[in-house]
Design an enzyme around this catalytic site. Structure first.
Site, PDB file in Angstrom:
ATOM      1  N   PHE A 138       0.851  -1.194   0.000  1.00 29.53           N
ATOM      2  CA  PHE A 138       0.000   0.000   0.000  1.00 29.53           C
ATOM      3  C   PHE A 138       0.882   1.238   0.000  1.00 29.53           C
ATOM      4  CE2 PHE A 138      -2.394   3.526   1.727  1.00 29.53           C
ATOM      5  CZ  PHE A 138      -3.558   3.456   0.986  1.00 29.53           C
ATOM      6  N   ASP A 224       9.123   2.785   1.832  1.00 29.50           N
ATOM      7  CA  ASP A 224       7.938   3.506   2.296  1.00 29.50           C
ATOM      8  C   ASP A 224       7.819   3.237   3.791  1.00 29.50           C
ATOM      9  OD1 ASP A 224       5.412   4.250   3.107  1.00 29.50           O
ATOM     10  OD2 ASP A 224       4.414   3.601   1.265  1.00 29.50           O
ATOM     11  N   LYS A 253       2.538   9.790   8.434  1.00 33.03           N
ATOM     12  CA  LYS A 253       1.765   9.448   9.642  1.00 33.03           C
ATOM     13  C   LYS A 253       2.302   9.993  10.972  1.00 33.03           C
ATOM     14  CE  LYS A 253      -1.050   5.774   7.889  1.00 33.03           C
ATOM     15  NZ  LYS A 253      -0.646   5.178   6.616  1.00 33.03           N
TER      16      LYS A 253
HETATM   17  C1  LIG Z   1      -0.909   5.438   5.167  1.00 32.91           C
HETATM   18  C2  LIG Z   1       0.101   4.987   4.201  1.00 32.91           C
HETATM   19  C3  LIG Z   1       0.290   5.656   2.986  1.00 32.91           C
HETATM   20  C4  LIG Z   1      -0.578   6.804   2.560  1.00 32.91           C
HETATM   21  O1  LIG Z   1      -0.418   7.907   3.389  1.00 32.91           O
HETATM   22  P1  LIG Z   1      -1.521   9.086   3.374  1.00 32.91           P
HETATM   23  O2  LIG Z   1      -0.992  10.082   4.375  1.00 32.91           O
HETATM   24  O3  LIG Z   1      -2.817   8.460   3.767  1.00 32.91           O
HETATM   25  O4  LIG Z   1      -1.569   9.649   2.026  1.00 32.91           O
HETATM   26  C5  LIG Z   1       1.295   5.208   2.149  1.00 32.91           C
HETATM   27  N1  LIG Z   1       2.077   4.171   2.490  1.00 32.91           N
HETATM   28  C6  LIG Z   1       1.934   3.516   3.655  1.00 32.91           C
HETATM   29  C7  LIG Z   1       2.854   2.394   3.990  1.00 32.91           C
HETATM   30  C8  LIG Z   1       0.932   3.889   4.549  1.00 32.91           C
HETATM   31  O5  LIG Z   1       0.772   3.212   5.688  1.00 32.91           O
END
Ligand SMILES: *Cc1c(COP(=O)(O)O)cnc(C)c1O
Length: 394
Positions: A138, A224, A253
């Protein structure tokens, strides 16, 4: 405002992309939050790993209020002191060479995708723009980030995705090498622990293989760490557990502890990829968000991170002892588990909420991302509620 009025406003005016768990949350302090019915919850979700210092931390609140009363926004044409200090702290603490500030995780990944493609062009010429990522990953919901997200269920109905994104299964080095061997790849995106995918960690052996393949083919390794970063796994970045230095790391986050901010960390090699005019965002490096993030970095010192690790070990052991719990996986204060048939994670989430505990789901698993400041007794309280809820299933 009462719950019925809030629910009506939501239904009448908000586009229904989220299935919401009412009642609404109204106010919180530390690891506890109250809803619009006046009920109090212990929060093991922290706004999906965002409220790293819990609700309304005193020092964080003082810093953002002070900054809001001084300078709430300055265009990137000028920059700002909190932003420059945050960039310095991030570089010093992570070994990064340069930072770009965005406003969310998705945006950080968008910038990383652009940087990766530009790097491919600069280093190898045209035709080196393919991006590989993992199945079940994701990376966000906008087109670049969604194209990198290896989940057709999220992409269907919104096609076409961007060209030249391909996906490989977790743990399969051969599949990865096959993709790299095609000669058109500029970057490989991964999460050390897939968060939305179910809290599924990659193995150290796989990651060792990944780094050597990336080096061999001069392909950027993009981590990420939007969910795993900023102390979530007990180290400032999850990459430290594996002794890996990715070329690019994306953060969001927990960085803002509740305010919207994202960041892209570049090492020296990848930092050539974005120059003057190559990328931008109006709200990026917002001084209020950066003032809050500076408090987060200051608080996440070695002793704090050690404590997260210690609490993580306790939590792991406690989860293993619960009845009907399967497949406990995670690190630090990021854990996921399944339940034996016929019990469901969704049902457990609901039952926990009824008993005063908020937990998250990730696919068909329960996901726990408590605030990093959680105390031992609050952790124990949450686990005992989970146990009660499971036992109540019979
Ligand atoms: C939450 C998340 C995203 C997206 O971040 P947003 O601030 O919601 O755009 C991307 N990658 C990972 C691993 C995430 O947990």
């Amino acid at each position: 405002m009462d719950t019925a009025t809030l629910a009506q406003l939501d239904e009448n005016h908000i586009i229904p992309t989220y299935g919401r768990f009412l009642p609404c949350l109204i106010e919180g302090k530390g690891c506890y939050v109250n809803d619009s019915d006046g009920r109090r919850y212990l929060d093991f979700g922290a706004g999906i790993g965002v409220n790293s210092l819990g609700y309304c931390d005193d020092e964080w609140q003082a810093a953002i209020c002070k900054q809001a009363g001084r300078l709430q926004h300055a265009s990137n044409l000028y920059g700002s002191e909190p932003g420059f200090l945050l960039a310095q702290a991030l570089c010093q603490r992570t070994g990064a060479h340069k930072v770009f500030f965005a406003n969310s995780g998705t945006e950080a990944n968008e910038g990383a995708i652009k940087a990766a493609r530009h790097y491919g062009l600069q280093k190898h010429g045209t035709g080196h723009d393919a991006i590989i990522s993992l199945q079940n990953s994701f990376h966000g919901r906008s087109y670049g980030a969604l194209s990198a997200t290896g989940q057709t269920a999220l992409q269907n109905n919104f096609g076409p995705m961007l060209p030249n994104f391909r996906y490989v299964p977790q743990g399969d080095l051969q599949a990865l090498e096959q993709e790299f061997a095609k000669g058109d790849v500029c970057a490989f995106f991964l999460e050390f622990i897939q968060g939305e995918g179910g809290v599924l960690p990659l193995t150290p052996q796989y990651l060792q293989g990944v780094t050597s393949l990336c080096e061999k083919h001069d392909i950027l390794l993009v981590a990420d760490e939007i969910q795993t970063g900023l102390g979530r796994t007990g180290t400032l970045l999850a990459s430290e557990h594996f002794g890996i230095s990715p070329d690019i790391t994306t953060l969001a986050k927990g960085l803002g502890a509740g305010l919207p901010i994202g960041a892209i960390l570049f090492n020296e090699k990848s930092s050539i990829a974005l120059g003057k005019g190559d990328h931008g965002t109006t709200f990026g490096m917002n001084p209020v968000a950066c003032a809050g993030a500076n408090v987060v970095l200051k608080r996440l010192d070695e002793a704090f991170l050690q404590d997260v690790q210690k609490k993580g070990i306790w939590l792991e052991n406690a989860l293993h002892k619960l009845p009907n719990v399967l497949d406990v996986k995670g690190k630090g204060l990021m854990w996921g588990f399944g339940l034996t048939e016929p019990h469901s994670a969704a049902k457990l989430r609901e039952s926990c909420q009824e008993r005063g505990l908020l937990v998250l789901l990730a696919k068909d698993r329960v996901r726990l991302l408590p605030p990093l400041i959680i105390s031992d007794s609050e952790l124990a309280e949450g686990v005992s509620i989970i146990k009660e809820a499971i036992v109540s299933f019979g």
